[in-house]
Write an enzyme that holds these catalytic residues in place. Structure first.
Site, PDB file in Angstrom:
ATOM      1  N   HIS A  67       0.787  -1.225   0.093  1.00 28.45           N
ATOM      2  CA  HIS A  67       0.134  -0.054   0.114  1.00 28.45           C
ATOM      3  C   HIS A  67       0.792   1.442   0.003  1.00 28.45           C
ATOM      4  CE1 HIS A  67      -1.966   3.098   2.453  1.00 28.45           C
ATOM      5  NE2 HIS A  67      -2.944   3.091   1.385  1.00 28.45           N
ATOM      6  N   GLU A  70       2.034   1.770  -3.408  1.00 25.25           N
ATOM      7  CA  GLU A  70       1.117   2.557  -4.209  1.00 25.25           C
ATOM      8  C   GLU A  70       0.969   3.926  -3.976  1.00 25.25           C
ATOM      9  OE1 GLU A  70      -2.888   3.696  -3.392  1.00 25.25           O
ATOM     10  OE2 GLU A  70      -3.244   1.785  -2.933  1.00 25.25           O
ATOM     11  N   HIS A  71       1.141   4.480  -2.778  1.00 20.88           N
ATOM     12  CA  HIS A  71       1.177   5.797  -2.842  1.00 20.88           C
ATOM     13  C   HIS A  71       2.327   6.458  -3.279  1.00 20.88           C
ATOM     14  CE1 HIS A  71      -1.674   7.352   0.586  1.00 20.88           C
ATOM     15  NE2 HIS A  71      -2.084   5.988   0.285  1.00 20.88           N
ATOM     16  N   GLU A 142      -4.094   8.264   7.157  1.00 20.78           N
ATOM     17  CA  GLU A 142      -5.147   7.317   6.580  1.00 20.78           C
ATOM     18  C   GLU A 142      -5.486   6.151   7.453  1.00 20.78           C
ATOM     19  OE1 GLU A 142      -3.820   5.533   2.716  1.00 20.78           O
ATOM     20  OE2 GLU A 142      -5.756   4.717   2.173  1.00 20.78           O
TER      21      GLU A 142
END
Lengths: 433, 428
Positions: A67, A70-71, A142
């Site tokens: 993840h 991905e960012h 997040e």
């Protein structure tokens, strides 16, 4: 270029596997303004132990890294890729699941400019220690946001209870602590291992000319150099059939208790048609047992045990699977009893009839046809199926031939002794306002 | 894009033949004035109408009938727009062309089911069942209460209640818990009669249809009482903006801080400057290239989300962000600086181009769903009966940096609201 026609659906899918191993699929949709394009790697949160490319030993990387990567893909030396997509009228996004990381845009103009941006940014990594550090603050927020969401906590808490060793039990984003250990070197290592074209799928659906798009992607890939394709070597721990925890409780600031029952799926080492049958058989069974027309639903709703938040779902990937059933409820104990009595009844006294199957089969076929209106649905489902060697467009024919016996078999692997867990969220009792 | 047929005074049918979708969609919208009581009663009514009909007197029977129609969709919902409240019935089925169905046309059967739900609801001696009414009251009350569990939504709702107490801007389309619990089987019958007799009604049918035949069919099936249907006239919602901005902090048991702000503007949906304000909102915080995303999230890593949205029906612009509550002052200062920069004309050509491009893309994309086509047309037809996406895009294209600067100058800050965790609250 292969053309696959689906007569009943009136759709044609175009496919080609490129020299570098990349699978390219295009599905034109007449009358649509937008094109939805996804570029997806078979790399998700469960891929934490693997042999990095050009190395021999297994490594285990910090939780939340897929993840995090991905960012970070969106940031380049010259700036943020969102800026470029915006200028070319594309709404871009990305998501990471247990098994996939998908980059995408949707746009009604400048299709090839945007496609180029998508291919380039995913295929040109740029990470520095400084930008990696900076991202930690954003991702920490997040994670904190999700920590305050009862539904999210309940869902992931249930999965964590079910699995003892398998990394599906780890939150996709990791925790505020685990992401602190992530470095630029980690990101490069994961990138090199999992972002090879042979581990990826490109899918375009909507207002697109298949031949032109295939040619464009082919030329783009041809102009870039890649190492030779190599299979990715992952390692997963042994996972017992039994649930790791039979029960757990959380306290959160909610208005009403929340109950979720999870049940673990065994014998999940499968793919292709076998997996598609298993998936649809499980879905249909749950629909008959818990759907809005079920005896359970009527009883539970009439007696006030469930409300509009009631839901159930089934998930299957190669190596793990589970189903969850849950609702906000003022009577978590009674609801728990009722759900288990439905499952027990189905197990000891299987009574699902052809008539029930026929009705739900029709419902599911209609649901699938309606979903074909949605480019987002098509692209996302297609990739999930593709990575497991299934074909999205086999859904209707498999549903048409589904038998009660197949459902019974699926249910045997979904509901068995000691494979369940119960997670309850209790209100903290500090409600105000 | 939709063809309009007036079926009877106050009842209008909009049809659109298109082969774009594999489905045929029907939407019926009943509009009445928005009040707390009205919203509550009509939401309970919506639930009760969705539960059963005279011919399918239980939820199970009705749901099974829909399953037999290849999982046809049938649901009700309520919504608000300005000072109007809407009760909507939505139905959709797969076009028969795609089904090997021996049992006859699915959409036609669905149409008669919708007709039944409206004209032959599940009544005994003219009354709704007490049991069903009580249960659906509970469901709606639960739905209203559950907003509390979603801190992002809750923070926005609280903020609106603080600046627009009792006004349409802060009322929920579901009504209040009190209003919902006050409903009885008798009052619900009055609500139902009033809906059929007094509401203005818009019907939409979209899909691969024979238009003339459909018009006749709908005319035939949906014959409403000849009543005096008044369209609710949009009311103004100007605020003097002379009271000093509020600064309110509230606490709950939670981890993240929700820092929200609201600004009022004289420019609303019907104002000639409406497209300019849409552009201004896009430059400020509507997208991933916007000032808030770039400066609060990307440059300072303060938030995962920091965005603005323009509530054109109420002349309000909200900013929402999720932050570490310790960073409240810094974040609030940065947000303030972005608006100040816009007031001073610090707006680049690139920001203008990006915003125009993404606004255009989003409206064109919205037309790729049946519901999107109906919803957008339904809203914009108030401004332009011949509405098409291109008309709006042409207006955005005219907007200049100076216009955006001027729009920023018309924003009046009303509130800074922080919802955050209680420090000393540990699990026992």
């Amino acid at each position: 270029m292969n053309e696959i026609h689906f007569n009943q659906l009136q759709e044609t899918l175009y496919h080609e596997k490129l020299e570098n191993g990349l699978n390219v699929y295009v599905l034109p949709k007449e009358g649509f303004s937008k094109t939805y394009v996804t570029f997806t790697t078979k790399y998700g949160s469960v891929d934490r132990t693997f042999i990095p490319r050009d190395r021999k030993e297994y490594v285990t990387v910090p939780d939340g890294i897929a993840h995090f990567l991905e960012h970070k893909m969106f940031e380049k030396e010259e700036g943020d890729v969102f800026q470029e997509f915006s200028e070319n009228a594309a709404a871009a996004n990305a998501f990471t699941s247990f098994t996939r990381t998908s980059y995408l845009f949707s746009s009604t103009s400048n299709l090839y400019k945007n496609t180029k941006t998508l291919l380039d940014f995913v295929q040109q990594p740029y990470f520095t220690e400084k930008t990696v550090e900076k991202e930690k603050g954003i991702i920490a927020q997040e994670i904190t946001m999700y920590d305050d969401q009862p539904d999210w906590r309940q869902y992931f808490g249930t999965i964590e209870n079910l699995f003892r060793n398998h990394p599906v039990r780890i939150d996709i984003a990791g925790t505020v602590e685990t992401i602190q250990d992530i470095t630029a070197d980690h990101l490069y290592e994961c990138y090199e291992t999992f972002y090879h074209p042979s581990n990826m799928v490109f899918f375009a659906v909507g207002n697109v000319d298949p031949a032109e798009m295939l040619k464009f992607v082919k030329e783009d890939q041809h102009s870039k150099s890649f190492k030779a394709p190599e299979p990715v070597v992952r390692q997963f721990p042994d996972e017992p059939d039994e649930a790791a925890e039979t029960r757990s409780d959380l306290r959160m600031d909610v208005t009403k208790p929340k109950l979720m029952i999870g049940t673990k799926c065994r014998n999940t080492a499968m793919s292709g048609k076998e997996m598609l049958i298993r998936e649809l058989a499980s879905d249909v069974t749950l629909d008959i047992l818990f759907g809005r027309s079920s005896e359970f639903y009527t009883k539970a709703y009439n007696e006030g045990l469930i409300d509009e938040s009631f839901s159930y779902e089934f998930n299957l990937e190669n190596g793990f699977g589970f189903a969850v059933v849950g609702s906000d409820t003022d009577h978590p104990e009674e609801l728990e009893k009722l759900i288990f009595s439905v499952l027990d009844e189905a197990k000891s006294n299987w009574s699902i009839t052809d008539g029930q199957l026929d009705r739900i089969r029709k419902k599911r076929i209609g649901l699938f046809m309606r979903a074909l209106n949605s480019p987002e649905y098509i692209a996302n489902q297609f990739t999930h199926y593709n990575f497991n060697e299934m074909n999205l467009f086999d859904v209707v024919p498999v549903l048409e031939q589904l038998t009660v016996e197949q459902m019974k078999e699926a249910f045997r692997d979904l509901y068995y002794e000691n494979g369940q867990t119960v997670l309850t969220i209790h209100p903290t009792g500090n409600e105000q306002g | 894009m939709f063809n309009k047929t007036i079926l009877q005074p106050g009842v209008t049918l909009y049809t659109r033949p298109t082969a774009q979708f594999k489905t045929i969609s029907l939407s019926i919208k009943f509009t009445a004035p928005l009040t707390e009581e009205n919203a509550g009663a009509r939401t309970v009514l919506a639930n009760v109408l969705e539960d059963s009909t005279a011919h399918y007197p239980t939820r199970t029977k009705l749901r099974q009938a829909l399953e037999e129609l290849y999982g046809a969709v049938f649901y009700t919902d309520t919504g608000k727009r300005g000072n109007q409240h809407s009760l909507m019935v939505f139905a959709e089925s797969v076009n028969d062309e795609y089904l090997n169905n021996p049992d006859g046309p699915v959409f036609e059967q669905l149409l008669s089911l919708v007709k039944e739900s409206l004209f032959e609801p599940n009544l005994t001696d003219g009354a709704f069942s007490e049991t069903i009414v009580e249960r659906e009251k509970q469901s709606v009350a639960d739905r209203i209460r559950s907003v509390y569990n979603d801190k992002t939504r809750y923070a926005n709702k609280r903020m609106l209640e603080l600046i627009r107490p009792g006004e349409p801007a802060s009322l929920s389309a579901n009504g209040s818990e009190e209003a919902v619990l006050a409903v009885t089987a008798e009052t619900l019958r009055q609500t139902y009669d009033s809906m059929l007799n007094n509401d203005s009604i818009d019907i939409y049918v979209l899909g691969d249809i024979d238009e003339q035949q459909m018009i006749e069919q709908v005319k035939d099936l949906f014959s409403f009482p000849a009543g005096d249907r008044q369209t609710v006239q949009p009311a103004g919602h100007e605020h003097s903006g002379e009271t000093p901005p509020k600064h309110i902090r509230e606490k709950q048991d939670m981890k993240q801080g929700k820092l929200n702000m609201a600004y009022s503007t004289p420019v609303d949906f019907r104002h000639p400057d409406y497209p300019k304000m849409q552009m201004a909102n896009g430059v400020l915080g509507g997208f991933a290239h916007s000032k808030l995303f770039v400066n609060v999230r990307e440059k300072e890593s303060l938030a995962y989300y920091c965005s603005s949205s323009y509530s054109s029906q109420y002349g309000l612009l909200y900013i929402m962000s999720g932050i570490d509550a310790e960073e409240e002052e810094k974040t609030a200062r940065l947000i303030g600086e972005q608006i100040e920069a816009m007031k001073q004309g610090k707006i680049s050509d690139l920001e203008m181009r990006q915003t125009l491009a993404l606004l255009s893309n989003s409206i064109r994309s919205a037309f790729d769903s049946a519901k999107g086509q109906i919803d957008i047309y339904d809203q914009y037809k108030q401004l332009d009966e011949n509405f098409r996406a291109d008309h709006l895009i042409a207006k955005w294209e005219q907007v200049t940096k100076e216009d955006v600067q001027q729009m920023a100058g018309q924003l009046t800050k009303e509130i800074t609201y922080l919802l955050s965790g209680r420090e000393a609250l540990e699990d026992e």
